[in-house]
Design an enzyme around this catalytic site. Structure first.
Site, PDB file in Angstrom:
ATOM      1  N   ASP A 136      12.142   2.791  -0.154  1.00 17.56           N
ATOM      2  CA  ASP A 136      11.727   2.648  -1.551  1.00 17.56           C
ATOM      3  C   ASP A 136      12.092   3.992  -2.169  1.00 17.56           C
ATOM      4  O   ASP A 136      11.303   4.920  -2.159  1.00 17.56           O
ATOM      5  CB  ASP A 136      10.228   2.373  -1.622  1.00 17.56           C
ATOM      6  CG  ASP A 136       9.752   2.247  -3.057  1.00 17.56           C
ATOM      7  OD1 ASP A 136      10.534   1.789  -3.908  1.00 17.56           O
ATOM      8  OD2 ASP A 136       8.593   2.608  -3.338  1.00 17.56           O
TER       9      ASP A 136
ATOM     10  N   GLY B 194       0.849  -1.186   0.000  1.00 18.24           N
ATOM     11  CA  GLY B 194       0.000   0.000   0.000  1.00 18.24           C
ATOM     12  C   GLY B 194       0.884   1.236   0.000  1.00 18.24           C
ATOM     13  O   GLY B 194       1.785   1.363   0.822  1.00 18.24           O
TER      14      GLY B 194
ATOM     15  N   VAL C 237       3.762  -1.475   3.688  1.00 14.29           N
ATOM     16  CA  VAL C 237       3.256  -0.108   3.504  1.00 14.29           C
ATOM     17  C   VAL C 237       4.420   0.786   3.133  1.00 14.29           C
ATOM     18  O   VAL C 237       5.495   0.701   3.730  1.00 14.29           O
ATOM     19  CB  VAL C 237       2.575   0.417   4.786  1.00 14.29           C
ATOM     20  CG1 VAL C 237       2.237   1.897   4.652  1.00 14.29           C
ATOM     21  CG2 VAL C 237       1.302  -0.387   5.096  1.00 14.29           C
ATOM     22  N   LYS C 238       4.188   1.610   2.135  1.00 16.49           N
ATOM     23  CA  LYS C 238       5.180   2.641   1.801  1.00 16.49           C
ATOM     24  C   LYS C 238       4.615   3.983   2.217  1.00 16.49           C
ATOM     25  O   LYS C 238       3.508   4.357   1.834  1.00 16.49           O
ATOM     26  CB  LYS C 238       5.476   2.667   0.307  1.00 16.49           C
ATOM     27  CG  LYS C 238       6.617   3.634  -0.013  1.00 16.49           C
ATOM     28  CD  LYS C 238       6.823   3.786  -1.492  1.00 16.49           C
ATOM     29  CE  LYS C 238       5.928   4.860  -2.033  1.00 16.49           C
ATOM     30  NZ  LYS C 238       6.278   5.277  -3.398  1.00 16.49           N
ATOM     31  N   THR C 239       5.388   4.696   3.035  1.00 15.02           N
ATOM     32  CA  THR C 239       4.941   6.011   3.445  1.00 15.02           C
ATOM     33  C   THR C 239       6.152   6.929   3.566  1.00 15.02           C
ATOM     34  O   THR C 239       7.217   6.621   3.012  1.00 15.02           O
ATOM     35  CB  THR C 239       4.114   5.927   4.756  1.00 15.02           C
ATOM     36  OG1 THR C 239       3.465   7.175   4.974  1.00 15.02           O
ATOM     37  CG2 THR C 239       4.963   5.572   5.964  1.00 15.02           C
TER      38      THR C 239
END
Ligand code: R5P
Length: 291
Positions: A250, A172, A202-204
């Site tokens: 990322d 996500g 999760v990428k945030t």
């Protein structure tokens, strides 16, 4: 014909020795099926529990922005230093050699560009991710954006259903709504919503108080690098994120827009996998020659 008269009786039964029951090294992933864990183990290094994803999917909304004009010239030489590649299916098929043997986190939503309102995306067919042997699929979620929040959460939900059926984990990707504060409260909310809807990663974005974002997210978090920063600041960002519990980065622009992209991804890798201090990583960056 089978040699039936030479079936030797087994002797090493290990009676009394409990069968090995390995746990799984990634947060929140212990109950996943074998294929999911196998794919996650390609993305995250089991020795460190961390990953350096090289993101170069920017062209799917930005076109040929600086650093990705010629992916064959700028990005392919960096692939050997990355743990995982994040890109679109178009670039994967047209430019990335299948012989690179790197896991792919496939950008799997599409439908808007910087020319119009962003985030009105749909999800691509998971069968294409299967054909491409993707190790994960990435889908953006715009928490807090009144126009697109519901649709993008539905995209994630669908991607998770499709990913579970195919054994492919879902990442996500938290997009920041226009009026949202980029703080730990917002990123904690957005990350948790991704995980609650089934995202396996999760990428945030890193922010002050990031340890709280990580603590209340039940699956691994990786951070995006964001806009290009001076190398020292980008390495500090990676260091702070890892120290706060992130499972990796990322990262795109802070690598491929650097004056020495290969040196930069090596330095980021040292921070992520070895916990190298930013000052030492910066020295590594300076000491690494530009090819
Ligand atoms: C942006 O469209 C993508 O999701 C990128 O993969 C992501 O933002 C990471 O790239 P960067 O480090 O350049 O922010």
């Amino acid at each position: 014909m089978a040699d039936l008269d030479d079936i030797r009786d087994g002797k090493e039964y290990g009676i009394g020795v409990a069968q090995q029951a390995d746990g799984f090294f990634l947060k929140g992933s212990a109950h996943l099926d074998w294929g999911m864990q196998d794919r996650l183990s390609r993305i995250f290094n089991p020795a460190t529990g961390k990953t350096v994803m090289l993101a170069f999917d920017h062209g799917f909304i930005m076109g040929p922005t600086s650093g990705v004009e010629r992916i064959d010239l700028s990005i392919l030489p960096l692939i050997e230093h990355a743990d995982c590649l994040m890109c679109t299916r178009g670039v994967l098929r047209s430019l990335v050699p299948p012989t690179s043997r790197k896991p792919v986190c496939l950008r799997s939503d599409a439908g808007t560009s910087i020319m119009t309102e962003l985030n009105h995306n749909v999800v691509i067919d998971v069968q294409d991710a299967v054909r491409l042997n993707a190790s994960a699929i990435a889908v953006m979620v715009a928490v807090g954006d009144p126009a697109t929040e519901a649709d993008t959460i539905a995209n994630l939900y669908q991607a998770v259903d499709d990913g579970l059926a195919a054994g492919i984990p879902v990442m996500g990707v938290t997009a920041v709504g226009k009026d949202m504060a980029r703080d730990a409260r917002y990123f904690g909310l957005a990350s948790r919503i991704c995980a609650e809807n089934g995202a396996n990663i999760v990428k945030t974005y890193y922010t002050e108080g990031f340890e709280k974002v990580v603590a209340c997210c039940p699956v691994p978090i990786v951070i995006a690098g964001g806009k290009k920063l001076p190398e020292k600041e980008a390495l500090e960002l990676a260091y702070m994120a890892i120290r706060s519990g992130a499972a990796g980065v990322d990262m795109g622009r802070n690598v491929f827009q650097s004056e020495k992209p290969a040196a930069m991804i090596k330095a980021v890798g040292a921070v992520v996998h070895q916990g190298m201090k930013p000052a030492d990583a910066l020295q590594l960056f300076h000491d690494t020659p530009h090819p």
